[in-house]
Design an enzyme around this catalytic site. Sequence first.
Site, mmCIF file in Angstrom:
data_model
loop_
_atom_site.group_PDB
_atom_site.id
_atom_site.type_symbol
_atom_site.label_atom_id
_atom_site.label_comp_id
_atom_site.label_asym_id
_atom_site.label_seq_id
_atom_site.Cartn_x
_atom_site.Cartn_y
_atom_site.Cartn_z
ATOM 1 N N LYS A 1 3.988 -13.282 77.336
ATOM 2 C CA LYS A 1 3.784 -14.704 77.642
ATOM 3 C C LYS A 1 4.346 -15.595 76.544
ATOM 4 C CE LYS A 1 -0.683 -14.426 78.032
ATOM 5 N NZ LYS A 1 -0.814 -12.991 77.750
ATOM 6 N N GLU B 1 -4.779 -20.027 68.955
ATOM 7 C CA GLU B 1 -3.708 -19.164 68.463
ATOM 8 C C GLU B 1 -4.094 -18.529 67.125
ATOM 9 O OE1 GLU B 1 -0.060 -18.552 69.584
ATOM 10 O OE2 GLU B 1 -1.602 -18.507 71.104
ATOM 11 N N ARG B 2 -3.496 -17.382 66.852
ATOM 12 C CA ARG B 2 -3.649 -16.777 65.536
ATOM 13 C C ARG B 2 -2.780 -17.523 64.524
ATOM 14 N NH1 ARG B 2 -2.938 -12.958 69.400
ATOM 15 N NH2 ARG B 2 -4.613 -11.441 69.734
#
Length: 555
Positions: free
Chosen positions: A114, A140-141
């Site tokens: 993705k 998000e990381r």
Amino acid sequence: MLAQLDAHQVRGIALTPTQGLARGMVVEDSGGPLLAPVGKAILSRMFDVFGNVIDREADLAEVAWRSVHRAPPALAHRSTKSEVFETGIKLIDVLTPLERGGKAGLFGGAGVGKTVLLTEMIHNMMGQHEGVSIFCGIGERCREGEELYRDMKTAGVLDNMVMVFGQMNEPPGARFRVGHAALTMAEYFRDDEHRDVLLLVDNIFRFIQAGMEVSGLMGQMPARLGYQPTMGTELARLEERIANTDSGAITSIQAVYMPADDFTDPAAMHTFSHLSASIVLSRKRASEGLYPAIDPLQSNSKMATPGVIGARHYALAQEIRRTLAQYSDLKDIIAMLGLEQLSSEDRKVVARARRLERFLTQPFFTTEQFTGLKGKLVSLDDALDGCERILRDEFKDMPESALYMIRAIAEATENLRRRTNMPSASMQLKVLLPFKVFAEKRDVLRIVAESRSGSFGLLPNRLDCAAALVPGILTYETESEGEVSLAVDEGVLVKTGNEVLVSVRNAIGGMELGDLHKAIEQEFLNRDAQEQTVRSALAKLEGDLVRRFATLNHG
């Protein structure tokens, strides 16, 4: 603030860590809502939910600030014209065309591509459209955000891009509001600058998940599967601000994580209702190396109508889907009975479908360092032309591999011509007996061996393989010796790269072909028959001994 309980009490959500807070502490009213920076100065910068720069660059000098809580554009200002938004990605543009000013969802589980697909669309947006890209990372990381920033800077597309992150380690309130902050920035470029905006959200499921956490903190009764009862309303407030107006358009592409690849999950189902296109990523296609790993049969688009994309495009897309669907139905028969049991017409369908699958693959600019393949941007005309010619069986005699990871269909012919004109590579052959090396040859051009399924040949460019050998003739060819034949007993052949290892019980060389066949019958086949007789006698003897031993024990 989410709720006012009485004249002196309110209930709100924390946007920063709450360590150190205690009952009785003084709360100061800022006198306004959460604000986001807008203006040309925010281009090429990275922000958090408060509008603070987090890219270690200089602070913003002169920018305006706007509330993140804004109403969707009025119906009177919305554009009703349907236009296709080209991405330069074959499979998307042909089968699931995106709408300018619409919303597309990337559905898939973890690790199917993705984020890679979103990043590629950012790159292609800069190359094709004079617009602005805004990347909104929800949950998000930190590592992914840093890598994306570095990759976009290296690619030279950061000047027309803005990044906003609500990271995974931040409180749910920050992750819940970061999407509204990114939309506020996008609305400025659409309404004030009159520019098209590509808004990429990764991941919209994290927005719903943050709302679920906030709902739990607020003491609300959860709905189905633990989701908040207000999920539909919260998602609609965010999605309805993404629209196509008279002044510009915000085209949104949203990654949607599906827990356990479950399409019936409430988060996925609520998101479906807002989308004009749904792109479903398949783990099975990813395992087969078909990238982008988009499932063409489950993906769909509201733009795929004759009135929008044209009669030729629509007819081709329907024929492609029909061919791929027929191939999908035939896979079970092929797995059980083999391709040879199909009718001639079904075999043609399978050949077309497999070539279409490989032609619709594409190397990405953002994965060049991993694949070693140069990224390619493909126009819609080239993609349609290639699919049409494959469906007309123009490439039925061309190997499937020639259509893999190419741009236009003409590239397949050029690759095949270049491959044919190249000097042939060679292999290294080693024939091993139980206690010695029987033969070791270099610069081998061709090998033919016999297996239980019949004779098969090996060329240098063939994929790695392994096969069980039966007593028969092994033939190899070198430029210096020409064609050489050996008689070999049963064993195994393994090809890895350009090395071919043949391990057999016995081998005979230095004879004419007729003498080798006689040697096989006398030395290998007769001995095998004798061994079977001995083994049968031994088995019978062992059976008699076991029966006598059992009789003695019971006696």
